[in-house]
Write an enzyme that holds these catalytic residues in place. Sequence first.
Site, PDB file in Angstrom:
ATOM      1  N   HIS A   1     -36.504 -13.333  -0.979  1.00  0.00           N
ATOM      2  CA  HIS A   1     -35.338 -12.429  -1.016  1.00  0.00           C
ATOM      3  C   HIS A   1     -34.034 -13.201  -0.813  1.00  0.00           C
ATOM      4  CE1 HIS A   1     -38.332  -9.177  -0.377  1.00  0.00           C
ATOM      5  NE2 HIS A   1     -38.863 -10.044   0.472  1.00  0.00           N
TER       6      HIS A   1
ATOM      7  N   SER B   1     -12.261 -28.378 -13.430  1.00  0.00           N
ATOM      8  CA  SER B   1     -11.541 -27.163 -13.809  1.00  0.00           C
ATOM      9  C   SER B   1     -10.170 -27.569 -14.345  1.00  0.00           C
ATOM     10  CB  SER B   1     -11.380 -26.268 -12.591  1.00  0.00           C
ATOM     11  OG  SER B   1     -10.285 -25.401 -12.772  1.00  0.00           O
TER      12      SER B   1
ATOM     13  N   LYS C   1     -12.443 -28.645  -8.105  1.00  0.00           N
ATOM     14  CA  LYS C   1     -13.700 -28.145  -8.663  1.00  0.00           C
ATOM     15  C   LYS C   1     -14.553 -29.218  -9.324  1.00  0.00           C
ATOM     16  CE  LYS C   1     -14.807 -24.203  -9.262  1.00  0.00           C
ATOM     17  NZ  LYS C   1     -14.231 -23.095  -9.988  1.00  0.00           N
TER      18      LYS C   1
ATOM     19  N   GLU D   1     -25.439 -24.094 -15.972  1.00  0.00           N
ATOM     20  CA  GLU D   1     -25.018 -22.743 -16.379  1.00  0.00           C
ATOM     21  C   GLU D   1     -25.276 -22.510 -17.869  1.00  0.00           C
ATOM     22  OE1 GLU D   1     -21.053 -21.560 -14.537  1.00  0.00           O
ATOM     23  OE2 GLU D   1     -21.234 -23.638 -13.943  1.00  0.00           O
TER      24      GLU D   1
END
Length: 457
Positions: free
Chosen positions: A156, A277, A283, A290
């Site tokens: 979970h 970024s 970043k 992804e």
Amino acid sequence: MAKMWAGRTEGAVNQIADDFNSSIHFDCRMFREDITGSMAHAAMLGAKGIITAEEADTLIAGLEGILADLSSGALAFDMSAEDIHMFVEQVLTERLGDVGKKLHTARSRNDQVALDFRMYLRRELDEIADLTKKLVATITAKAEEYADYILPGYTHLQRAQPILFGHHLMAYAMMLLRDIDRLADCRKRMNLSPIGCCALAGTTYDTDRRFEAKKLGFDGICQNSLDGVSDRDFAVEMLSALSLLMMHLSRFSEEIILWCSWEFKFVELSDSFTTGSSIMPQKKNPDMAELVRGKTGRVYGDLMALLTTLKGLPLAYNKDMQEDKESVFDAIDTAKMCLKVFDGMVATMKANKENMLRAAQKGFINATDLADYLVKKGMPFRTAYKISGGLVAKCIRENTVLEELPLADYKAESDLFDEDVYEAISLRTCVETRISEGGTSLASVKSQIAYAKEMLK
Ligand code: ARG
């Protein structure tokens, strides 16, 4: 270009209809298979005396020349041709004259396209299996490198029990080993030859389908000519195997994305497999992971597209079936790219031992082991579970952890507790005592690594 099938009609097709009908812009990638398939067909026609041996040799030499010229770029595809099959036959006839027109004896484009497709997918499938094997080897090497790093195992997405990072990585190696197995299984049914099924009903010529099948590396032939030209199960099976493979890469990607976040910081990806970024200077984004996760949806879409195309088709060939290729090609290209980039990303990924351990030290992930400690001293599990839960609640109230709770507090709950409780609930003990086969102990992780290496042989 005049249609080779002009006769029944005049072969003059409206330009828009002609473009709509044409498939050469995507089926040209099967040119090698189309030509080698035709070479085997010509050899069979010659061997069976359907054409003369000399004619067969001429056809084969002509086809060899086209293969060489297409491979070198000396010959370009004619994008106004209807498909790769028509294009090759057209060039052959231009080059050889009338003998070129004999090649299509005792076959149809229906068995020809089924043959080319199977041969093409077989080659790609082998390449994908090799790329997957390489990735399993990379993951296994990482698991070896980080075998004994302790981190929280989750259920979970809540910290559950301590595990070794080697164990976690090997879970993915096992998934990918199944993918390799699935591809091999799919290959068995793919590797049967449809050539000689002809348009749908077989042929009146005395052909030898097994001769062609053997020459082209097939294990056998499709047993029913209607099925042989209509069957695209092998493509659906390959797409489903690729969908599962992508699903595994996608789940792994999701974890890598989480692990790179400041909230976790369990791993650091190499600069060569991350991006920055355009606005936020701090970043370092896990774009590769992804994208793999994103592209998984696209491969599922390819599978759905083909299943849906096939679902209402009567026997035998229908033009709808020309739609079978682009989705499979797309899935193949996508899976190959993902496997390559994933391999590089994992190979250069670094694990952070301290952060993993720090996370494991919070969250009471040794509470099961605390209960087991009491069980081993004779207490029924449910009672032990309750006492351990009470002690966790006490720790939370007093802002401490089980490892630091005084012995007096333990003894207040049960006189089975002793000094040895601290050793029993140390994270290293929790991990090392999970010796059941497939469990997280170092010995078990090592045997999983050995198993994967054995499977890769
Ligand atoms: N381009 C076609 C395809 O990919 C080849 C088979 C054509 N057969 C036919 N009867 N029109 O499916």
